[in-house]
Scaffold this motif. Sequence first.
Motif, PDB file in Angstrom:
ATOM      1  N   PRO A  96       0.788  -1.237   0.000  1.00 37.44           N
ATOM      2  CA  PRO A  96       0.000   0.000   0.000  1.00 37.44           C
ATOM      3  C   PRO A  96       0.820   1.288   0.000  1.00 37.44           C
ATOM      4  CG  PRO A  96      -0.091  -1.051   2.143  1.00 37.44           C
ATOM      5  CD  PRO A  96       0.672  -1.974   1.253  1.00 37.44           C
ATOM      6  N   GLU A  97       0.442   2.183  -0.893  1.00 36.86           N
ATOM      7  CA  GLU A  97       0.998   3.542  -0.908  1.00 36.86           C
ATOM      8  C   GLU A  97      -0.168   4.519  -0.972  1.00 36.86           C
ATOM      9  OE1 GLU A  97       4.124   4.506  -0.706  1.00 36.86           O
ATOM     10  OE2 GLU A  97       5.219   2.631  -1.074  1.00 36.86           O
ATOM     11  N   GLY A  98      -1.290   4.113  -0.489  1.00 30.63           N
ATOM     12  CA  GLY A  98      -2.443   5.007  -0.439  1.00 30.63           C
ATOM     13  C   GLY A  98      -3.295   5.005  -1.693  1.00 30.63           C
ATOM     14  N   PRO A 118       7.988  -0.842  -4.594  1.00 30.79           N
ATOM     15  CA  PRO A 118       8.614  -2.040  -3.998  1.00 30.79           C
ATOM     16  C   PRO A 118       8.894  -1.866  -2.506  1.00 30.79           C
ATOM     17  CG  PRO A 118       9.881  -1.161  -5.880  1.00 30.79           C
ATOM     18  CD  PRO A 118       8.932  -0.100  -5.445  1.00 30.79           C
ATOM     19  N   GLN A 119       8.088  -1.068  -1.812  1.00 30.37           N
ATOM     20  CA  GLN A 119       8.406  -0.678  -0.443  1.00 30.37           C
ATOM     21  C   GLN A 119       8.776  -1.853   0.474  1.00 30.37           C
ATOM     22  OE1 GLN A 119       8.756   2.454   0.637  1.00 30.37           O
ATOM     23  NE2 GLN A 119       9.424   1.650   2.603  1.00 30.37           N
ATOM     24  N   GLN A 120       7.859  -2.796   0.614  1.00 27.69           N
ATOM     25  CA  GLN A 120       8.160  -3.894   1.554  1.00 27.69           C
ATOM     26  C   GLN A 120       9.343  -4.719   1.054  1.00 27.69           C
ATOM     27  OE1 GLN A 120       5.080  -6.131   3.607  1.00 27.69           O
ATOM     28  NE2 GLN A 120       3.566  -5.049   2.360  1.00 27.69           N
ATOM     29  N   LEU A 121       9.440  -4.865  -0.278  1.00 24.52           N
ATOM     30  CA  LEU A 121      10.520  -5.688  -0.831  1.00 24.52           C
ATOM     31  C   LEU A 121      11.882  -5.090  -0.533  1.00 24.52           C
ATOM     32  CD1 LEU A 121       8.418  -6.265  -3.960  1.00 24.52           C
ATOM     33  CD2 LEU A 121       9.374  -8.150  -2.602  1.00 24.52           C
ATOM     34  N   LYS A 122      11.961  -3.754  -0.671  1.00 24.66           N
ATOM     35  CA  LYS A 122      13.285  -3.176  -0.426  1.00 24.66           C
ATOM     36  C   LYS A 122      13.624  -3.196   1.059  1.00 24.66           C
ATOM     37  CE  LYS A 122      11.809   1.700  -0.735  1.00 24.66           C
ATOM     38  NZ  LYS A 122      12.113   2.987  -1.372  1.00 24.66           N
ATOM     39  N   GLN A 123      12.601  -3.124   1.892  1.00 24.81           N
ATOM     40  CA  GLN A 123      12.880  -3.248   3.327  1.00 24.81           C
ATOM     41  C   GLN A 123      13.343  -4.662   3.651  1.00 24.81           C
ATOM     42  OE1 GLN A 123       9.304  -0.400   4.742  1.00 24.81           O
ATOM     43  NE2 GLN A 123      10.692  -1.018   6.346  1.00 24.81           N
ATOM     44  N   LEU A 129      12.960   6.107  -9.230  1.00 30.24           N
ATOM     45  CA  LEU A 129      14.232   5.624  -8.698  1.00 30.24           C
ATOM     46  C   LEU A 129      13.921   5.240  -7.266  1.00 30.24           C
ATOM     47  CD1 LEU A 129      17.215   5.174  -8.163  1.00 30.24           C
ATOM     48  CD2 LEU A 129      17.489   7.630  -7.868  1.00 30.24           C
ATOM     49  N   ASP A 130      13.986   3.956  -7.019  1.00 31.19           N
ATOM     50  CA  ASP A 130      13.642   3.436  -5.704  1.00 31.19           C
ATOM     51  C   ASP A 130      14.939   2.967  -5.059  1.00 31.19           C
ATOM     52  OD1 ASP A 130      11.353   2.664  -4.044  1.00 31.19           O
ATOM     53  OD2 ASP A 130      12.171   0.646  -4.273  1.00 31.19           O
ATOM     54  N   PHE A 131      15.221   3.428  -3.864  1.00 35.68           N
ATOM     55  CA  PHE A 131      16.452   2.946  -3.234  1.00 35.68           C
ATOM     56  C   PHE A 131      16.272   2.845  -1.728  1.00 35.68           C
ATOM     57  CE2 PHE A 131      17.084   7.499  -2.884  1.00 35.68           C
ATOM     58  CZ  PHE A 131      17.736   7.655  -1.674  1.00 35.68           C
ATOM     59  N   ALA A 164       0.158   9.609   6.710  1.00 39.42           N
ATOM     60  CA  ALA A 164       0.287  10.747   5.809  1.00 39.42           C
ATOM     61  C   ALA A 164       1.111  10.348   4.593  1.00 39.42           C
ATOM     62  CB  ALA A 164       0.947  11.916   6.534  1.00 39.42           C
ATOM     63  N   HIS A 165       2.030   9.432   4.771  1.00 41.05           N
ATOM     64  CA  HIS A 165       2.889   9.009   3.679  1.00 41.05           C
ATOM     65  C   HIS A 165       2.655   7.519   3.484  1.00 41.05           C
ATOM     66  CE1 HIS A 165       7.330   8.298   2.339  1.00 41.05           C
ATOM     67  NE2 HIS A 165       6.504   8.185   1.344  1.00 41.05           N
ATOM     68  N   HIS A 166       3.359   6.690   4.206  1.00 38.46           N
ATOM     69  CA  HIS A 166       2.989   5.282   4.313  1.00 38.46           C
ATOM     70  C   HIS A 166       3.307   4.830   5.725  1.00 38.46           C
ATOM     71  CE1 HIS A 166       7.189   4.430   3.947  1.00 38.46           C
ATOM     72  NE2 HIS A 166       7.259   4.722   2.670  1.00 38.46           N
ATOM     73  N   VAL A 167       2.861   3.630   6.008  1.00 36.48           N
ATOM     74  CA  VAL A 167       2.826   3.203   7.412  1.00 36.48           C
ATOM     75  C   VAL A 167       4.183   2.685   7.910  1.00 36.48           C
ATOM     76  CG1 VAL A 167       2.027   0.879   6.856  1.00 36.48           C
ATOM     77  CG2 VAL A 167       1.319   1.936   9.022  1.00 36.48           C
ATOM     78  N   GLY A 177       9.371  13.228  -4.969  1.00 35.55           N
ATOM     79  CA  GLY A 177       9.559  11.929  -4.339  1.00 35.55           C
ATOM     80  C   GLY A 177       9.509  12.068  -2.846  1.00 35.55           C
ATOM     81  N   SER A 178       9.437  10.911  -2.183  1.00 30.90           N
ATOM     82  CA  SER A 178       9.422  10.986  -0.734  1.00 30.90           C
ATOM     83  C   SER A 178      10.203   9.825  -0.156  1.00 30.90           C
ATOM     84  CB  SER A 178       7.991  10.999  -0.209  1.00 30.90           C
ATOM     85  OG  SER A 178       7.282   9.963  -0.805  1.00 30.90           O
ATOM     86  N   GLY A 179      10.584  10.020   1.075  1.00 28.87           N
ATOM     87  CA  GLY A 179      11.376   8.988   1.727  1.00 28.87           C
ATOM     88  C   GLY A 179      11.244   9.107   3.221  1.00 28.87           C
ATOM     89  N   SER A 180      11.848   8.151   3.901  1.00 28.77           N
ATOM     90  CA  SER A 180      11.796   8.195   5.357  1.00 28.77           C
ATOM     91  C   SER A 180      12.821   7.252   5.951  1.00 28.77           C
ATOM     92  CB  SER A 180      10.397   7.810   5.859  1.00 28.77           C
ATOM     93  OG  SER A 180      10.061   6.507   5.460  1.00 28.77           O
ATOM     94  N   ILE A 181      13.056   7.453   7.219  1.00 26.19           N
ATOM     95  CA  ILE A 181      13.734   6.429   8.003  1.00 26.19           C
ATOM     96  C   ILE A 181      12.622   5.498   8.450  1.00 26.19           C
ATOM     97  CG2 ILE A 181      15.024   5.968  10.135  1.00 26.19           C
ATOM     98  CD1 ILE A 181      16.656   7.376   7.856  1.00 26.19           C
ATOM     99  N   ARG A 182      12.837   4.206   8.258  1.00 24.79           N
ATOM    100  CA  ARG A 182      11.756   3.258   8.481  1.00 24.79           C
ATOM    101  C   ARG A 182      11.760   2.737   9.910  1.00 24.79           C
ATOM    102  NH1 ARG A 182      10.611   4.953   3.359  1.00 24.79           N
ATOM    103  NH2 ARG A 182      12.119   4.171   1.878  1.00 24.79           N
ATOM    104  N   ILE A 183      10.639   2.165  10.241  1.00 21.53           N
ATOM    105  CA  ILE A 183      10.569   1.421  11.500  1.00 21.53           C
ATOM    106  C   ILE A 183      11.294   0.096  11.262  1.00 21.53           C
ATOM    107  CG2 ILE A 183       8.985   0.191  13.025  1.00 21.53           C
ATOM    108  CD1 ILE A 183       6.874   2.332  12.107  1.00 21.53           C
ATOM    109  N   GLY A 243      15.167   5.191   3.075  1.00 21.11           N
ATOM    110  CA  GLY A 243      15.358   5.325   1.629  1.00 21.11           C
ATOM    111  C   GLY A 243      14.311   6.220   1.032  1.00 21.11           C
ATOM    112  N   MET A 244      14.259   6.200  -0.275  1.00 25.46           N
ATOM    113  CA  MET A 244      13.325   7.086  -0.975  1.00 25.46           C
ATOM    114  C   MET A 244      12.798   6.431  -2.241  1.00 25.46           C
ATOM    115  SD  MET A 244      14.827  10.958  -0.912  1.00 25.46           S
ATOM    116  CE  MET A 244      13.211  11.612  -1.329  1.00 25.46           C
ATOM    117  N   GLY A 245      11.692   6.988  -2.713  1.00 19.93           N
ATOM    118  CA  GLY A 245      11.193   6.703  -4.056  1.00 19.93           C
ATOM    119  C   GLY A 245      11.098   8.041  -4.756  1.00 19.93           C
TER     120      GLY A 245
HETATM  121  N1  ASP Z   1       7.627   3.780  -1.312  1.00 20.34           N
HETATM  122  C1  ASP Z   1       7.543   5.215  -1.267  1.00 20.34           C
HETATM  123  C2  ASP Z   1       6.733   5.754  -2.420  1.00 20.34           C
HETATM  124  O1  ASP Z   1       6.611   5.094  -3.440  1.00 20.34           O
HETATM  125  C3  ASP Z   1       8.861   5.877  -1.290  1.00 20.34           C
HETATM  126  C4  ASP Z   1       9.720   5.544  -0.130  1.00 20.34           C
HETATM  127  O2  ASP Z   1       9.311   5.831   1.011  1.00 20.34           O
HETATM  128  O3  ASP Z   1      10.796   5.026  -0.365  1.00 20.34           O
HETATM  129  O4  ASP Z   1       6.260   6.871  -2.344  1.00 20.34           O
END
Ligand code: ASP
Length: 599
Positions: free
Chosen positions: A174-176, A198-203, A236-238, A458-461, A495-501, A541-543
């Motif tokens: 989910p990305e909303g 690929p949020q969960q996959l990259k985590q 660009l997903d990293f 607001a962004h993702h969970v 794009g957006s990014g975060s430090i993850r849980i 990371g970021m997307g």
């Molecule tokens: N998965 C997020 C998005 O697609 C980006 C990220 O937080 O890395 O917006």
Amino acid sequence: MYKDTNCGDPRESSVGSQITVAGWVHRRRDHGNLIFIDLRDRSGLLQVVFNPEYGDKGHDLAQSLRSEWVVQVTGKVVSRLPGAENPDLPTGQVELSATDLTVLNRSITPPFEVADDVDVDPTTRLKYRFVDLRRPKMQENLRLRHKVSHIIWDYMSEKGFTQIETPILIKSTPEGARDYVVPSRVHPGDFYALPQSPQQLKQLLMVSGVERYFQIARCFRDEDLRADRQPEHTQLDFEMSFVHQDDVMELVEDLYKNIVAETVPDGEVITPFPRLTYAEAMERFGSDKPDLRYGMELTTITETAASSDARVFQVVASSGGTIRGLVAPDCGNYGRRQTDELTEFAKSSGAQGLVFIALDVNAPSIDGLEDDHIKSPLKKFLSVDVVKKMATEMGAEPGDLMLIVAGTDKLVNTVLSNLRGEMARRLDLADPKKIAFAWVYDFPLFEWDDELKKYEPAHHVFSSPKAEHMDYLDSDPGKVIGTLWDLVCNGSEMGSGSIRIHDRDLQAKLFNIIGYTEEQIADRFGQLLTAFTYGAPPHGGMGLGLDRLVAILAGEDAIREVIAFPKTQSAFDPLFQAPSKIEEQQLDELHLRVVMPKT
Ligand code: ASP
């Protein structure tokens, strides 16, 4: 090869050489015994001339050429006659005097001319995209996009990132947005979902010890499309392990500086990229994606405005609303038509109305304002002193127009940030050469959804709450600021990014706050939660949207211009006529039956 030279290459220095070129007939001009064609290939245009010496048969063939026929021509490069040079064309000093012509293929009349400045209906362009993409600007855009990807690959590789492909057939990530789903033939009644990212996959890759992953990834989101969205977009997903917010931002900043320097050498980038907290961005610009190429910042004048006799201001202020405004420089002479247009514009953004105060350019100063220097529909409720005070707070000068909106915080910000963009368009303030990146950070982690009566991310969970806000998770989730940020540029989100849980229990707690049941958590996120129990490193990371970035670098407004085969606003592909029905047999194999909606 059918050719030994590209059309765009011959110069004065090539005069005298024998070459063979191949391409499309761009234009043909018949001057009796001389026939000219502009021959086009991916490198540019070359003028080819068929002289009478070329012989009757050849001449007749040349005469039969039509636009977009594919031909091969051999001949000698000669200088153009004095006066016949074309300074606008890189090959404009020379032409090819043909000695041999082969028609490789014919074309029926194209649906529109292959030229950059023709006005064609967007659906027709997409239906004949193979012709549309022949236009020089489109070719340039495709190459620019390739170049940007190339720079990204080089840069990320050099920084120790590994490119890893993640599955397209997966489960809801989910990305909303809504998922695109694919029915399974081998598992009757089950569906894959295409990744929203690929949020969960990259985590999971971080838990796998990859430490630095990137991918130029396709993301699929079934949303009602706004002007600049596509059902599938590229980012660009990293993801990186053992990093803080600054580490991620510095990497992206350096990469983006390089991309601009290598693709738009005269593009002006402000570095370091300005950093604004979400609260500051909203306060100064009314938006979390401000266009920083120009000023016209917003000012709050609630108290001063409410101290006037204007009831609308008093009512809004006493009911907890805000009164804010911006100054349109040198617009104090706007006439009725212009102010009416702006009012309509403000209303279309949801405002009840728009208050104008125009300051006469002949006033000696704001301090020296007198009654007849002030024009406003609310004038009889505004004393000269109140106007002076408002003007001082807002930074207005004689000759300016103050635009003021009253209402709830959210509404006022929306209206004024839209008005700010509109005034910039009218006043031509957004310099197209400027590429104004900025970071907006410290976003709230949750938003209250008034319809669903619950918090939504607001962004993702997966973004982590700031350490000092952990206590609010229980007491007041709306107050929690996340370690999450956006990159913005020229008024768009890039794009957006975060430090993850990376802690299992904290992640589970966030799922609870946004109202997932235990079954939903296990079903959608079980794999991530389990992985977190096996030693997950801190990571972030970021997307980053590639389509929008290339559009900005190409000077295009619409991302459609930098995507080879985009869809229309209604998510339709006019070229393939997709989506479309499938065979009964395919439905049977998939154990599906289509029940059309009642109309
Ligand atoms: N998965 C997020 C998005 O697609 C980006 C990220 O937080 O890395 O917006």
